[in-house]
Design an enzyme around this catalytic site. Structure first.
Site, short mmCIF file in Angstrom:
data_model
loop_
_atom_site.label_atom_id
_atom_site.label_comp_id
_atom_site.label_asym_id
_atom_site.label_seq_id
_atom_site.Cartn_x
_atom_site.Cartn_y
_atom_site.Cartn_z
N ASP A 9 -35.64 -121.06 8.47
CA ASP A 9 -35.05 -122.10 9.73
C ASP A 9 -34.20 -122.98 9.61
OD1 ASP A 9 -34.38 -123.34 12.49
OD2 ASP A 9 -36.03 -124.29 11.24
N ASN A 117 -31.51 -120.25 15.11
CA ASN A 117 -30.68 -120.79 17.06
C ASN A 117 -29.05 -120.78 16.69
OD1 ASN A 117 -33.18 -120.15 17.99
ND2 ASN A 117 -33.71 -122.16 18.79
#
Length: 217
Positions: A9, A117
């Protein structure tokens, strides 16, 4: 190599999401920590609600909208700082151990990637600013799917692209909800619990919990 790919991430794991406000703490004032935490919380909330609604906006738009909300909630912070704070978000500091850890994994023959994201341009800017472009093989953004983590399709981007079974991938995140989603998908998961938060999602526990990435294997 125990894992063919190490996937990270980005925000909170490789890059310090609070660096943007911290670099302007003197201008933001005594509420700078609360301001930064609320900005981050709303950014994530907007990603989850829009994923559930099927009303996608890219992560940069959500970052801007979350900042605007934060200015409204904490009006004592001068709104003229908006442009400076947004610019700083494109150049977030990476955590000190990150370059050495990524270089070590790459030297051992593993693929090293980001699954985030973040919008593609945001991620490229952060990677380039931290001089990580030579050690990261791929940057996978949810933008191609127009949804957000923890949708299983997001994690499947890695296994499909690399033609790997989920168990061949080690996934590292500082976000416990992200770890839960990746665990459910079948990745080996490592929770980078930088701030000593309590555990949650007991049925979807990580394989390993570390305070930083330094001990990652």
């Amino acid at each position: 190599m125990p894992y063919a790919a190490y996937v990270f991430d980005a925000y909170g794991t490789l890059f310090d999401v609070h660096a943007a406000v911290r670099h302007h703490a003197g201008d933001v004032g005594p509420e700078y920590q609360r301001f930064s935490e609320l900005w981050r919380a709303k950014q994530l909330e907007y990603s989850w609600t829009r994923a559930l609604m099927g009303a996608y906006r890219d992560f940069w738009q959500l970052t801007e909208e979350a900042l605007d909300y934060t200015f409204q909630r904490i009006p004592e912070v001068d709104r003229s700082l908006r442009a400076k704070l947004l610019d700083a978000y494109w150049k977030l500091d990476c955590y000190p151990e990150v370059p050495a850890v990524l270089r070590s994994l790459k030297a051992r023959g593993a693929r090293v990637a980001i699954l985030s994201n973040g919008a593609p341009a945001m991620l490229k800017s952060a990677v380039d600013n931290a001089a990580l472009d030579t050690v990261i093989d791929d940057i996978f953004s949810v933008d191609a799917l127009r949804t957000y983590k923890t949708a299983p399709a997001v994690y499947d981007v890695v296994t499909t692209s690399y033609r790997l079974y989920p168990g061949s991938v080690s996934f590292q995140s500082s976000n416990r909800w992200d770890v839960a989603g990746a665990t459910k998908f079948g990745f080996r998961t490592v929770w980078i619990n930088r701030t000593g938060m309590p555990d949650e999602y007991a049925d979807l526990g990580p394989s390993l919990i570390l305070p930083t990435l330094e001990a990652l294997e």
